[in-house]
Design an enzyme around this catalytic site. Structure first.
Site, PDB file in Angstrom:
ATOM      1  CE  LYS A  54      -3.963  -2.019   2.426  1.00  0.00           C
ATOM      2  NZ  LYS A  54      -4.645  -2.184   3.727  1.00  0.00           N
ATOM      3  CD  GLN A  98      -3.869  -4.482   6.707  1.00  0.00           C
ATOM      4  OE1 GLN A  98      -3.772  -3.509   5.967  1.00  0.00           O
ATOM      5  NE2 GLN A  98      -4.469  -5.594   6.338  1.00  0.00           N
ATOM      6  CG  ASP A 121     -10.247  -0.197   5.122  1.00  0.00           C
ATOM      7  OD1 ASP A 121      -9.988  -0.605   3.970  1.00  0.00           O
ATOM      8  OD2 ASP A 121      -9.607  -0.550   6.126  1.00  0.00           O
TER       9      ASP A 121
END
Length: 293
Positions: A54, A98, A121
């Site tokens: 990422k 995460q 997200d």
């Protein structure tokens, strides 16, 4: 008949190019450089690789990447304090914590603390609610990737019967909402659906997101259907090593479907590309700029 292979790698690469052009425009016309903050708690190897990828792709797209790596023993309150600081930082347009998190941390509490405007997200209940009611929202990345890949085969999804196998908040539910927005007729099925095979055989568009390796067999698929396989399952090989398979029995499906995503190389590459897109979208909204993607 052999199905068309839907190339997620190529589609993701094209999307990342579009993101990079949008970032150039934001910088040149508005003086805005989007910033993505990624938080990793602990040393889970798969998560560490994902976070590294990422960060790399964020920088390649011309954005600022902020990585925060915390010890596995970090307390929930310490993590929430960091999230609050990132919420208040104008240089950070997107925040991603995460998952999974260590056992001492409640992931729901962390997600609820992220500013919905920076929730790239798309997991915050406000974004979920906005998506469900048809309002503009930051949408989970994998579902967006699924719809983009389906559009590689069908320019217009209107009227298609779409079966989503899986009901998670991360994939199943949001992809169903997105497909409703595309004017599909949508059914959400799952592992406890009666006659799941029969339900799957109705699908013009089948989204497999149940998390069980090769659960969906070739004879469950309507001839000519488009199959988007979200599953990433590691299974043992005869030599003691492992291999990745999806939720669909790929070799069987290849002989029946009209088009199908492979595993790996299908939906997976789209997730980070859509995360970058969400970050640009968030930066535009936070700065009162019309969407440019």
């Amino acid at each position: 008949m052999t199905a068309r292979i839907i190339d997620g790698k190529a589609t993701a690469a094209a999307l990342r190019q579009d993101v990079a052009k949008a970032v150039e425009t934001l910088k040149a016309d508005h003086g805005v450089t989007p910033g993505l903050a990624v938080v990793l708690v602990g040393e889970d190897p798969a998560s560490a690789v994902y976070v590294r990828n990422k960060g790399k792709q964020t920088v390649e797209a011309g954005m600022n990447s902020y990585e925060h790596r915390l010890d596995a023993a970090t307390s929930e309150e310490e993590l929430l304090d960091l999230v609050r600081k990132l919420n208040a930082d104008p240089a950070v347009n997107g925040i991603l914590v995460q998952l999974p998190l260590p056992a001492q941390i409640d992931s729901a509490a962390v997600i609820a603390t992220i500013d919905p405007a920076k929730d790239v997200d798309g997991f915050h209940v406000i974004n979920a609610g906005r998506l469900a009611t048809g309002l503009p929202a930051l949408v989970p990345c994998t579902p967006v990737g699924c719809v983009i890949l389906a559009r590689q085969v069908h320019a217009d999804l209107t009227g298609m019967e779409a079966i989503v196998v899986g009901r998670s908040n991360i994939v199943g539910k949001p992809v169903a909402q997105l497909l409703l927005n595309e004017n599909c007729t949508v059914t959400i099925a799952h592992s406890r659906t009666r006659d799941l095979a029969g339900v799957c055989r109705r699908a013009d568009l089948l989204i497999a997101a149940v998390g069980r390796p090769e659960m969906i067999r070739g004879n469950w698929i309507k001839p000519g259907a488009t199959v988007i396989d979200v599953g990433i399952n590691r299974v043992p090989k005869d030599d003691g090593k492992t291999r990745l398979v999806g939720d669909v029995a790929y070799d069987e499906a290849l002989k029946v479907a009209g088009a199908i995503t492979p595993v790996p190389g299908g939906v997976g590459p789209m997730t980070i590309a859509c995360l970058l897109r969400n970050t640009v979208e968030a930066a535009c909204r936070q700065n009162g700029i019309e969407p440019i993607l």
